[in-house]
Design a protein around this motif. Structure first.
Motif, short mmCIF file in Angstrom:
data_model
loop_
_atom_site.label_atom_id
_atom_site.label_comp_id
_atom_site.label_asym_id
_atom_site.label_seq_id
_atom_site.Cartn_x
_atom_site.Cartn_y
_atom_site.Cartn_z
N GLU A 297 0.74 -1.38 0.29
CA GLU A 297 0.29 0.39 0.14
C GLU A 297 0.75 1.63 -0.16
O GLU A 297 0.08 2.65 -0.65
CB GLU A 297 -0.96 -0.30 0.90
CG GLU A 297 -2.40 -0.79 1.38
CD GLU A 297 -3.05 -1.40 2.26
OE1 GLU A 297 -2.17 -0.10 2.96
OE2 GLU A 297 -3.91 -2.18 2.25
N THR A 298 1.36 1.23 0.59
CA THR A 298 2.98 2.33 0.32
C THR A 298 3.06 2.42 -0.38
O THR A 298 3.73 3.78 -1.18
CB THR A 298 3.91 2.06 2.12
OG1 THR A 298 3.35 2.34 3.00
CG2 THR A 298 4.75 3.35 1.72
N TRP A 299 4.24 1.70 -1.72
CA TRP A 299 4.28 1.92 -2.27
C TRP A 299 3.79 2.03 -3.56
O TRP A 299 4.06 2.24 -4.77
CB TRP A 299 5.37 0.38 -3.01
CG TRP A 299 6.33 0.51 -4.06
CD1 TRP A 299 5.74 0.15 -5.13
CD2 TRP A 299 7.48 1.15 -3.75
NE1 TRP A 299 7.32 0.73 -5.84
CE2 TRP A 299 8.20 1.12 -5.41
CE3 TRP A 299 8.39 0.97 -2.81
CZ2 TRP A 299 9.27 1.56 -5.28
CZ3 TRP A 299 9.72 2.17 -3.12
CH2 TRP A 299 9.81 2.34 -4.31
N GLN A 300 2.65 2.16 -3.90
CA GLN A 300 1.21 2.42 -4.26
C GLN A 300 1.03 3.99 -4.11
O GLN A 300 1.04 4.79 -4.90
CB GLN A 300 0.06 1.31 -3.88
CG GLN A 300 -0.18 0.50 -4.50
CD GLN A 300 0.05 0.04 -5.84
OE1 GLN A 300 -0.01 1.47 -6.24
NE2 GLN A 300 0.87 -1.23 -6.14
N GLY A 301 1.46 4.04 -3.02
CA GLY A 301 2.18 5.99 -2.53
C GLY A 301 2.69 6.34 -3.64
O GLY A 301 2.93 7.70 -4.18
N VAL A 302 4.65 5.79 -3.35
CA VAL A 302 5.13 6.16 -4.49
C VAL A 302 4.77 5.80 -5.52
O VAL A 302 5.37 7.24 -6.14
CB VAL A 302 6.30 4.87 -3.80
CG1 VAL A 302 7.41 4.99 -4.67
CG2 VAL A 302 6.70 5.71 -2.28
N ILE A 303 4.35 5.31 -6.68
CA ILE A 303 3.78 5.11 -7.95
C ILE A 303 2.97 6.41 -8.07
O ILE A 303 3.20 6.42 -9.37
CB ILE A 303 3.52 3.61 -8.10
CG1 ILE A 303 4.37 2.25 -7.52
CG2 ILE A 303 3.04 3.76 -9.53
CD1 ILE A 303 3.53 1.02 -7.81
N GLU A 332 4.42 19.72 -6.01
CA GLU A 332 3.60 20.14 -4.62
C GLU A 332 3.44 18.55 -4.43
O GLU A 332 4.11 18.02 -3.78
CB GLU A 332 3.50 20.92 -4.62
CG GLU A 332 3.84 23.05 -5.04
CD GLU A 332 3.30 24.21 -4.83
OE1 GLU A 332 2.20 23.99 -4.17
OE2 GLU A 332 4.15 24.65 -4.03
N ALA A 333 2.36 18.56 -5.48
CA ALA A 333 1.42 16.60 -5.01
C ALA A 333 2.34 15.70 -4.98
O ALA A 333 1.96 15.05 -3.91
CB ALA A 333 0.47 16.29 -6.62
N ALA A 334 3.84 15.70 -5.90
CA ALA A 334 4.19 14.79 -6.03
C ALA A 334 4.84 14.47 -4.40
O ALA A 334 5.15 13.60 -3.78
CB ALA A 334 5.19 14.53 -7.56
N ILE A 335 5.27 15.58 -4.27
CA ILE A 335 6.34 15.67 -3.02
C ILE A 335 5.03 14.96 -1.38
O ILE A 335 5.86 14.81 -0.80
CB ILE A 335 6.71 17.07 -2.77
CG1 ILE A 335 7.95 17.87 -3.46
CG2 ILE A 335 7.58 17.75 -1.07
CD1 ILE A 335 8.62 18.72 -3.50
N GLU A 336 4.36 15.63 -1.72
CA GLU A 336 3.23 15.05 -0.54
C GLU A 336 3.17 14.11 -0.63
O GLU A 336 2.91 13.44 0.01
CB GLU A 336 1.63 16.07 -0.85
CG GLU A 336 0.96 15.66 0.39
CD GLU A 336 -0.19 16.63 -0.39
OE1 GLU A 336 -1.28 16.09 1.08
OE2 GLU A 336 -0.53 17.43 -1.32
N ALA A 337 2.86 13.24 -1.55
CA ALA A 337 2.72 11.75 -2.57
C ALA A 337 3.62 11.56 -1.73
O ALA A 337 4.00 9.67 -0.97
CB ALA A 337 2.64 11.68 -3.33
N PHE A 338 5.33 11.54 -2.01
CA PHE A 338 6.50 11.03 -1.83
C PHE A 338 6.73 10.68 -0.21
O PHE A 338 7.10 9.75 0.53
CB PHE A 338 7.60 11.50 -2.43
CG PHE A 338 7.51 11.09 -3.94
CD1 PHE A 338 8.38 9.62 -3.69
CD2 PHE A 338 7.70 11.90 -4.53
CE1 PHE A 338 7.86 9.47 -5.19
CE2 PHE A 338 7.50 11.30 -6.15
CZ PHE A 338 8.21 10.01 -6.36
N THR A 339 6.14 11.94 0.79
CA THR A 339 6.35 12.31 1.57
C THR A 339 5.48 11.27 2.77
O THR A 339 6.06 10.84 3.44
CB THR A 339 6.14 13.49 2.21
OG1 THR A 339 6.99 14.83 1.55
CG2 THR A 339 6.21 14.02 3.85
N ALA A 340 4.27 10.94 2.26
CA ALA A 340 3.50 9.94 2.74
C ALA A 340 4.51 8.67 2.51
O ALA A 340 4.33 8.09 3.94
CB ALA A 340 1.98 10.31 1.87
N ALA A 341 4.21 8.31 1.87
CA ALA A 341 5.14 6.97 2.01
C ALA A 341 6.60 6.64 2.29
O ALA A 341 6.46 5.88 2.59
CB ALA A 341 5.51 6.64 0.15
#
Length: 456
Positions: A297-303, A332-341
């Motif tokens: 699930e976390t990696w789905q956030g990375v993807i 900015e959205a990518a940074i947010e997603a990478f941070t969550a992952a």
């Protein structure tokens, strides 16, 4: 002298005024003897013979015996040594008078024989001893017959005693054998009860074995909670069976049943090890499944973050203010997603210290670094600072290239580090489980032969 003659006459039961012939002796003598034998002592006490010098003449003994004739020709007795003892050799009694009854046999009345004190005439001691021994003595044939009869009686009594003792021992032995048989049958029944307890526990053992064969399979994970919930009952059944089998392994004497009890103990021990090791495998499989799902699930956030980063990079191909502004929003959205992952991976690493997720975390961190450079480049471009924009863009490219290098080392399945950690942790447990399973199979093979069944 006449008075003395009268006394002698009464003592001899001779009637007065008789001529003196022997045929005229009164029959009162015989009557008195008869009365004394019949116990008619109350009749005609006047004619009862009186005692004279403690000698009762013509008095019969209480039992009818053949009277001993008084020697008349020669006054004496024949002794045991063959000699003849005459009356002249003995001291003469004091004279008591003379009675003339007109018969030569009347001299017997004048010779008082020795008395035993009971009124009956007695013989000398030597004659009495010979008479007694002659009555008691038996012939040699009679004595042999008597001894043979006595020995036969002894043999019969001994045989009867032996038979009785044998019957008693046989009865006691039979009772002991019966009790021993009953005890043996009870022990065999208890052993069957222990095997029944094992059969009851085998429902859980077989179910757990199915999970262990595919511990991370979704179906196994779904059934794990139910099987693990049945373990306490299975452990109790095996513990009870073990207590019975251990006791019977000591008490039983028959080799086959004793070995069956020992094999029951082995079967229980193997199943206990199976349940314990299988429980550990299934529990760790559950934890690994949770960690693996979290990693995926976390990696789905990375993807997702990577997709946003790619969209942002595509927008700046045509460097207009409008495209750069849109690219900045995507970055900015990518940074947010990478941070969550990144946060998810760090939490996964904390909860599963054995799982090596460092490469995943490094990749996400490098992508976040690249996103930072991309965002700085966009800001510099909008600020009309082309040199800064180019420098930040070069830094982005370097970071992105490094991220690509890390990505090349990543597993296809992001949960693989978790699975690898599970395999490494459960490897010795699987060995224990496999050994216990083999031991259970060996014990079960013997017990199937013992029970004569072909059950699985």
């Amino acid at each position: 002298m006449g008075k003395q003659n009268d006394k002698l006459g009464r003592a001899a039961h001779i009637k007065r005024h008789t001529v003196g012939t022997s045929n005229e002796i009164s029959l009162s003598v015989l009557d008195a003897a008869k009365n004394e034998l019949d116990g008619d002592s109350g009749k005609d006490t006047a004619v009862r013979p009186s005692r004279f010098g403690h000698i009762s003449l013509f008095t019969l003994p209480l039992r009818r015996k053949k009277s001993i004739a008084t020697p008349t020709k020669e006054r004496g007795l024949l002794l045991s040594n063959g000699e003849f003892a005459s009356a002249e050799d003995a001291p003469a009694p004091a004279p008591v008078g003379k009675v003339d009854v007109g018969s030569p046999q009347s001299s017997a009345a004048t010779v008082p024989p020795s008395s035993r004190g009971d009124g009956s005439p007695s013989l000398p001691a030597s004659a009495l001893g010979r008479a007694s021994s002659s009555k008691k003595a038996l012939s040699s044939e009679d004595e042999i017959a008597r001894r043979k009869a006595r020995r036969r009686r002894h043999r019969v009594l001994a045989a009867v005693l032996v038979v009785l003792v044998g019957l008693s021992l046989a009865g006691a032995g039979g009772w002991y054998l019966y009790q021993d048989h009953q005890r043996h049958m009870s022990q065999v029944s208890q052993l069957d009860g222990a095997l029944d307890l094992i059969r009851g526990a085998d429902e859980t053992v077989v179910a757990l074995d199915g999970l262990v064969s595919k511990p991370l399979d979704p179906a196994s994970i779904a059934a794990a909670d139910g099987v693990l919930g049945d373990l306490p009952s299975a452990f109790e059944q095996l513990e009870e069976a073990d207590a019975i089998a251990r006791r019977l392994s000591i008490e039983l004497r028959e080799s086959e049943e004793k070995e069956a009890a020992n094999q029951t103990v082995a079967a229980v021990a193997a199943r206990t090890a199976l349940l314990d090791s299988g429980r550990q495998i299934v529990e760790q499989a559950k934890q690994a499944d949770i960690a693996a799902r979290a990693a995926r699930e976390t990696w789905q956030g990375v993807i997702k973050a990577d997709a946003l980063a790619r969209d942002a990079a595509a927008l700046v191909v045509d460097t207009t203010d409008e495209h750069v502004t849109a690219s900045k929003e995507k970055t900015e959205a990518a940074i947010e997603a990478f941070t969550a992952a990144q946060n998810g991976l760090e939490e996964l690493a904390y909860e599963n210290p054995d799982a090596d997720v460092a490469a995943l975390i490094d990749y996400v961190a490098k992508r976040l670094e690249a996103m930072g450079y991309a965002l700085a480049s966009d800001d510099a471009f909008l600020a009309k600072n082309k040199e800064e924009a180019v420098a930040q863009n070069d830094a982005y490219n370097r970071a992105d290239a490094e991220a690509a290098t890390i990505a090349a080392t990543l597993p296809t399945d992001p949960a693989q580090p978790v699975l690898d950690a599970y395999d490494q942790a459960t490897a010795p447990i699987f060995e224990t489980y496999s050994t216990a399973r083999s031991q259970a199979g060996s014990a079960d093979a013997f017990l199937r032969d013992y029970l004569g069944t072909t059950s699985k």
